[in-house]
Design a protein around this motif. Structure first.
Motif, PDB file in Angstrom:
ATOM      1  N   PHE A 304       0.877  -1.172   0.000  1.00 36.61           N
ATOM      2  CA  PHE A 304       0.000   0.000   0.000  1.00 36.61           C
ATOM      3  C   PHE A 304       0.919   1.229   0.000  1.00 36.61           C
ATOM      4  CE2 PHE A 304      -1.982   3.230   2.883  1.00 36.61           C
ATOM      5  CZ  PHE A 304      -3.019   3.628   2.071  1.00 36.61           C
ATOM      6  N   GLY A 305       1.098   1.839  -1.169  1.00 34.77           N
ATOM      7  CA  GLY A 305       2.041   2.951  -1.261  1.00 34.77           C
ATOM      8  C   GLY A 305       3.434   2.499  -0.871  1.00 34.77           C
ATOM      9  N   ASP A 306       4.025   3.170   0.120  1.00 28.46           N
ATOM     10  CA  ASP A 306       5.365   2.803   0.594  1.00 28.46           C
ATOM     11  C   ASP A 306       5.330   1.767   1.712  1.00 28.46           C
ATOM     12  OD1 ASP A 306       6.607   4.592  -1.155  1.00 28.46           O
ATOM     13  OD2 ASP A 306       6.380   6.262   0.255  1.00 28.46           O
ATOM     14  N   ASP A 307       4.141   1.348   2.098  1.00 29.69           N
ATOM     15  CA  ASP A 307       4.012   0.378   3.189  1.00 29.69           C
ATOM     16  C   ASP A 307       3.868  -1.024   2.623  1.00 29.69           C
ATOM     17  OD1 ASP A 307       3.876  -0.479   5.802  1.00 29.69           O
ATOM     18  OD2 ASP A 307       1.721  -0.103   6.012  1.00 29.69           O
ATOM     19  N   GLU A 308       4.634  -1.951   3.176  1.00 26.65           N
ATOM     20  CA  GLU A 308       4.544  -3.349   2.761  1.00 26.65           C
ATOM     21  C   GLU A 308       4.460  -4.219   4.007  1.00 26.65           C
ATOM     22  OE1 GLU A 308       6.699  -4.972  -0.796  1.00 26.65           O
ATOM     23  OE2 GLU A 308       7.761  -6.091   0.762  1.00 26.65           O
ATOM     24  N   VAL A 309       3.435  -5.055   4.072  1.00 26.76           N
ATOM     25  CA  VAL A 309       3.233  -5.921   5.236  1.00 26.76           C
ATOM     26  C   VAL A 309       3.025  -7.355   4.772  1.00 26.76           C
ATOM     27  CG1 VAL A 309       2.221  -4.042   6.586  1.00 26.76           C
ATOM     28  CG2 VAL A 309       0.715  -5.593   5.302  1.00 26.76           C
ATOM     29  N   LYS A 310       3.201  -8.273   5.699  1.00 28.30           N
ATOM     30  CA  LYS A 310       2.972  -9.694   5.436  1.00 28.30           C
ATOM     31  C   LYS A 310       1.852 -10.189   6.333  1.00 28.30           C
ATOM     32  CE  LYS A 310       7.897 -10.320   4.484  1.00 28.30           C
ATOM     33  NZ  LYS A 310       8.339  -9.024   5.043  1.00 28.30           N
ATOM     34  N   SER A 311       1.111 -11.155   5.826  1.00 26.55           N
ATOM     35  CA  SER A 311       0.040 -11.765   6.588  1.00 26.55           C
ATOM     36  C   SER A 311      -0.091 -13.212   6.137  1.00 26.55           C
ATOM     37  CB  SER A 311      -1.264 -10.996   6.391  1.00 26.55           C
ATOM     38  OG  SER A 311      -2.262 -11.440   7.290  1.00 26.55           O
ATOM     39  N   TYR A 312      -1.212 -13.846   6.436  1.00 26.09           N
ATOM     40  CA  TYR A 312      -1.448 -15.225   6.009  1.00 26.09           C
ATOM     41  C   TYR A 312      -2.937 -15.516   6.128  1.00 26.09           C
ATOM     42  CZ  TYR A 312      -2.092 -16.580  10.906  1.00 26.09           C
ATOM     43  OH  TYR A 312      -2.567 -16.703  12.192  1.00 26.09           O
ATOM     44  N   THR A 313      -3.344 -16.635   5.551  1.00 24.55           N
ATOM     45  CA  THR A 313      -4.726 -17.078   5.696  1.00 24.55           C
ATOM     46  C   THR A 313      -4.808 -18.576   5.490  1.00 24.55           C
ATOM     47  OG1 THR A 313      -7.015 -16.519   5.106  1.00 24.55           O
ATOM     48  CG2 THR A 313      -5.490 -16.916   3.283  1.00 24.55           C
ATOM     49  N   GLY A 314      -5.944 -19.131   5.837  1.00 24.31           N
ATOM     50  CA  GLY A 314      -6.289 -20.500   5.507  1.00 24.31           C
ATOM     51  C   GLY A 314      -7.630 -20.481   4.800  1.00 24.31           C
ATOM     52  N   PHE A 315      -7.780 -21.300   3.784  1.00 23.88           N
ATOM     53  CA  PHE A 315      -9.031 -21.334   3.021  1.00 23.88           C
ATOM     54  C   PHE A 315      -9.965 -22.380   3.635  1.00 23.88           C
ATOM     55  CE2 PHE A 315      -6.080 -19.382   0.111  1.00 23.88           C
ATOM     56  CZ  PHE A 315      -6.836 -18.387  -0.495  1.00 23.88           C
ATOM     57  N   ARG A 316     -11.070 -21.912   4.173  1.00 22.39           N
ATOM     58  CA  ARG A 316     -12.079 -22.805   4.737  1.00 22.39           C
ATOM     59  C   ARG A 316     -13.398 -22.055   4.823  1.00 22.39           C
ATOM     60  NH1 ARG A 316     -13.061 -19.278   7.536  1.00 22.39           N
ATOM     61  NH2 ARG A 316     -12.544 -18.812   9.689  1.00 22.39           N
ATOM     62  N   THR A 317     -14.498 -22.797   4.828  1.00 25.69           N
ATOM     63  CA  THR A 317     -15.828 -22.207   4.933  1.00 25.69           C
ATOM     64  C   THR A 317     -16.542 -22.799   6.141  1.00 25.69           C
ATOM     65  OG1 THR A 317     -16.032 -21.797   2.554  1.00 25.69           O
ATOM     66  CG2 THR A 317     -18.078 -21.937   3.816  1.00 25.69           C
ATOM     67  N   ILE A 318     -17.068 -21.924   6.980  1.00 20.12           N
ATOM     68  CA  ILE A 318     -17.797 -22.319   8.184  1.00 20.12           C
ATOM     69  C   ILE A 318     -19.237 -21.838   8.040  1.00 20.12           C
ATOM     70  CG2 ILE A 318     -17.983 -21.986  10.675  1.00 20.12           C
ATOM     71  CD1 ILE A 318     -14.864 -21.435  10.509  1.00 20.12           C
ATOM     72  N   GLU A 319     -20.180 -22.725   8.232  1.00 18.36           N
ATOM     73  CA  GLU A 319     -21.595 -22.382   8.092  1.00 18.36           C
ATOM     74  C   GLU A 319     -22.413 -23.435   8.827  1.00 18.36           C
ATOM     75  OE1 GLU A 319     -22.390 -22.580   3.861  1.00 18.36           O
ATOM     76  OE2 GLU A 319     -21.085 -24.329   3.686  1.00 18.36           O
ATOM     77  N   LYS A 320     -23.713 -23.280   8.793  1.00 27.76           N
ATOM     78  CA  LYS A 320     -24.589 -24.327   9.321  1.00 27.76           C
ATOM     79  C   LYS A 320     -25.513 -24.789   8.205  1.00 27.76           C
ATOM     80  CE  LYS A 320     -28.199 -21.291  11.192  1.00 27.76           C
ATOM     81  NZ  LYS A 320     -28.976 -20.896  12.381  1.00 27.76           N
ATOM     82  N   GLY A 321     -25.932 -26.028   8.304  1.00 30.80           N
ATOM     83  CA  GLY A 321     -26.817 -26.588   7.289  1.00 30.80           C
ATOM     84  C   GLY A 321     -27.424 -27.878   7.786  1.00 30.80           C
ATOM     85  N   GLU A 322     -28.406 -28.364   7.067  1.00 31.66           N
ATOM     86  CA  GLU A 322     -29.120 -29.575   7.477  1.00 31.66           C
ATOM     87  C   GLU A 322     -28.444 -30.799   6.882  1.00 31.66           C
ATOM     88  OE1 GLU A 322     -33.572 -31.131   6.780  1.00 31.66           O
ATOM     89  OE2 GLU A 322     -33.445 -29.245   7.914  1.00 31.66           O
ATOM     90  N   VAL A 323     -28.124 -31.764   7.729  1.00 37.89           N
ATOM     91  CA  VAL A 323     -27.539 -33.036   7.307  1.00 37.89           C
ATOM     92  C   VAL A 323     -28.380 -34.157   7.897  1.00 37.89           C
ATOM     93  CG1 VAL A 323     -25.507 -34.521   7.404  1.00 37.89           C
ATOM     94  CG2 VAL A 323     -25.214 -32.045   7.213  1.00 37.89           C
ATOM     95  N   GLU A 324     -28.965 -34.955   7.023  1.00 38.53           N
ATOM     96  CA  GLU A 324     -29.829 -36.064   7.438  1.00 38.53           C
ATOM     97  C   GLU A 324     -30.907 -35.596   8.408  1.00 38.53           C
ATOM     98  OE1 GLU A 324     -27.506 -39.370   8.804  1.00 38.53           O
ATOM     99  OE2 GLU A 324     -26.486 -39.626   6.877  1.00 38.53           O
ATOM    100  N   GLY A 325     -31.467 -34.421   8.115  1.00 37.91           N
ATOM    101  CA  GLY A 325     -32.591 -33.908   8.874  1.00 37.91           C
ATOM    102  C   GLY A 325     -32.254 -33.174  10.151  1.00 37.91           C
TER     103      GLY A 325
END
Length: 656
Positions: A304-325
């Motif tokens: 971002f302009g003259d600023d440079e940073v490092k980060s990280y992530t993990g790819f995952r999806t969290i939700e609720k849903g119906e499984v076998e009723g």
């Protein structure tokens, strides 16, 4: 690119030499706590050297942790900024009441001796190659209000004892020579003046409430930044490879942001651009998904302009849903049964502050080896490196909002409720990028919960801040039907997603996730060398739900209790649970291990079998195959991931 993964696994990023210290440094001495750990006398005077903020990393920084100067104060002292040595050495970060602080302010049974007002001072030099930069000071945590002064001038103010904060101190600095830093801290724990989010802290420790923590208990560091820089970075990756990023600018002016995403071999797997202060998306094709069995992480570089940073992530999806009723929690599209302990994160030598990273991670390693895939971080917020460790090791985190004090005679006022809401917002904003956090918990057992269901307003606020996670509005009781969970507490035997419930829990609500928020809580007799040696504390040990005569009997009871939960997963609608608890804490003796972390009560093989049985029961109801029942392909992925983890963290840490 310097591997962030190696940096926060015990390898400190390059940092500059510390500034000056007052003469009181030579008088620092670890006090003798009521109970020690194996780390108590090995911490030294240069604690927590790891880079403290793993999701917004800059290469240049300077730790201010170490020996500062301290004195008790009064409310009127805020307007009299001290200079020089205050006469008493204290180690930062540390709770004043802790042995590691070197102070260990004593409390009597009436709560006298607490530190409501205090001054902290130290000195530092600005490195010569920072002269053209602005300088920001960062605090991991200070309980409860902190007013920061640099060279006698007020630089900033922060309210809230659980979350990190940053202050631009550029205009107050001397770019040549020594700078004086002074911090005034106000902590109204158990005060009649105001009800605040204290979690388990109290001036009168008693069974499930513990010694309070006053002062600066999180790491402090300074860093050089451009005038326009990234003040906060939000990252969130889902199972489809959609990486949503928001770079918050320090000046609020929109400017281009450029992003590169790296795999563990440091290969660029995606790039993209957007505008600061707005969400934008970078897509990674066919991402290796994060889960407790396969905690795969990607490094991120943001410019971002003259600023440079490092980060990280993990790819995952969290939700609720119906499984076998049945309504279920889903991880990456599958019903995933999360099971872990109530994790309080208290230490006999450091109280809220772990002695060091090794000690903090030790608890998590014990849990992971037993087969737990989750921890419920119980009405406490940990240093950022805790969540980073959970991200790396593969432990889901159910994160509690620290409660206001549970006092039936003092219901929080509207203004105190507004402050609780502000602190909840801050908690979510500062932690929503950690992949391991999968659920936000708003209220625990009605503590500090006003009548008329305040969670009805808080759930939408949290949902808007972070739509990528589940919300447990009320864990325990006083449930009004809000949030994603129907969460019951029942000691010792569970009552999870079943037709039978006892007061004060409400009948299971099939429109939400059935969850056992707390259960277990049994203990066994322990010899004095493993007990918090305070008369009132061990006098209250008999308040434990159940005390067994031997460890063998304790393990047999644990088997019966876990088997009851397995039956409820198999037959009813139970979707996860929280066993009480990781460790003993002061007078509360129901841990898998003792408070000093020296005695393990559990039979490893038995616990591994019993925990695996829970996952197998969930798999028979349409759940993901976890642990030994997972597919050969998943097992192979985990084996490869483990080899990568060992190479990145262990071998590099040993100098290979």
């Amino acid at each position: 690119m310097l591997s962030l993964l190696a940096a926060v696994a015990g390898l400190a990023l390059p940092q500059l030499a510390l500034g000056g210290e007052y003469s009181s440094a030579s008088s620092y001495k670890v006090q003798t706590p009521p109970l020690t750990t194996d780390w108590t006398y090995n911490v030294g005077t240069d604690p927590w050297t790891e880079y403290p903020r793993p999701q917004l990393v800059r290469d240049r920084w300077q730790s201010l942790n170490g020996i500062w100067s301290y004195k008790n104060a009064s409310a009127s002292d805020l307007h009299r900024v001290p200079s020089g040595d205050l006469g008493q050495a204290i180690m930062i970060p540390s709770c004043i009441e802790s042995a590691l602080s070197g102070v260990m302010t004593p409390l009597d049974e009436q709560g006298n001796g607490n530190v409501k007002y205090s001054w902290f001072t130290t000195t530092f030099d600005v490195p010569s190659d920072w002269k053209e930069d602005d300088v920001v000071i960062n605090f991991g945590a200070a309980d409860w209000e902190a007013t920061v002064f640099v060279n006698g001038k007020e630089a900033g103010f922060h309210r809230g004892g659980w979350t990190r904060f940053s202050i631009d101190i550029t205009k107050h600095l001397k770019k040549h020579g020594q700078n004086e830093l002074a911090v005034f801290v106000y902590d109204p724990t158990d005060s009649d003046e105001i009800v605040i989010s204290v979690g388990k802290q109290t001036l009168r420790p008693d069974h499930i409430f513990y010694t309070p923590c006053s002062g600066i208990w999180g790491s402090v560091f300074i860093e050089p930044v451009p005038k326009a820089h990234i003040a906060q970075l939000d990252v969130s990756g889902d199972m489809h490879g959609k990486l949503t990023i928001k770079a918050h600018s320090s000046n609020g002016k929109s400017a281009p942001v450029h992003v590169h995403v790296y795999d563990p071999s440091n290969n660029i797997v995606a790039s993209g651009s957007g505008t600061s202060d707005e969400d934008f998306v970078v897509r990674v094709g066919n991402p290796d998904l994060w889960s407790p069995e396969h905690p795969h992480l990607y490094d991120i570089k943001v410019k971002f302009g003259d600023d440079e940073v490092k980060s990280y992530t993990g790819f995952r999806t969290i939700e609720k849903g119906e499984v076998e009723g049945v309504v279920r929690p889903l991880l990456n599209g599958e019903f995933y049964l999360a099971f872990g302990p109530l994790d309080q994160g208290y230490w006999p030598d450091g109280l809220l502050t772990p002695p060091n990273r090794e000690a903090m991670v030790y608890d998590l390693q014990v849990l992971k080896e037993l087969g737990f895939n989750m921890v419920r971080k119980h009405i406490k917020v940990e240093p950022d490196l805790f969540y980073r460790a959970c991200d790396e090791m593969g432990l889901l985190v159910m994160q509690d909002m620290p409660s206001m004090r549970p006092n039936i005679n003092k219901i929080p006022s509207e203004s105190e409720q507004e402050e609780f809401t502000r602190q909840l917002v801050k908690l979510v904003e500062t932690h929503k990028s950690f992949p391991s956090i999968y659920t936000w918990v708003i209220y625990n057992e009605g503590w500090g919960q006003r009548p008329n269901a305040p969670e009805s307003k808080l759930v939408p606020i949290v949902r808007e801040l972070d739509p990528t996670r589940l919300i447990n509005a009320v864990t325990g009781w006083h449930d009004s039907g809000y949030g994603d969970y129907h969460d019951n507490h029942h000691y010792s035997m569970p009552q999870c997603g079943t037709p039978f419930y006892s007061i004060p829990s409400s009948p299971y609500d099939p429109k939400r996730i059935g969850f056992q928020g707390e259960f277990g809580g049994v203990s066994t007799n322990t010899s004095m060398e493993h007990i918090w040696n305070v008369p009132k504390s061990f006098a209250n040990i008999n308040m434990t739900y159940e005390i067994d005569e031997t460890i063998e009997v304790w393990n047999e009871r644990a088997h019966e209790i876990l088997d009851a939960l397995r039956d409820q997963i198999q037959r009813y609608s139970c979707s996860g649970g929280v066993y009480t608890q990781t460790t003993d804490v002061e007078g509360e003796m129901n841990g898998l291990i003792t408070y000093d972390r020296r005695l393990k009560r559990y039979d490893p093989a038995q616990w591994q079998r019993d925990i695996q049985a829970l996952y197998d029961a969930a798999a028979s109801r349409g759940g993901a195959r976890i642990g030994s029942s997972r597919s050969p392909i998943t097992a192979a992925k985990q084996w490869v991931s483990s080899l990568w983890y060992i190479n990145t963290h262990v071998l590099r840490g040993l100098g290979f």
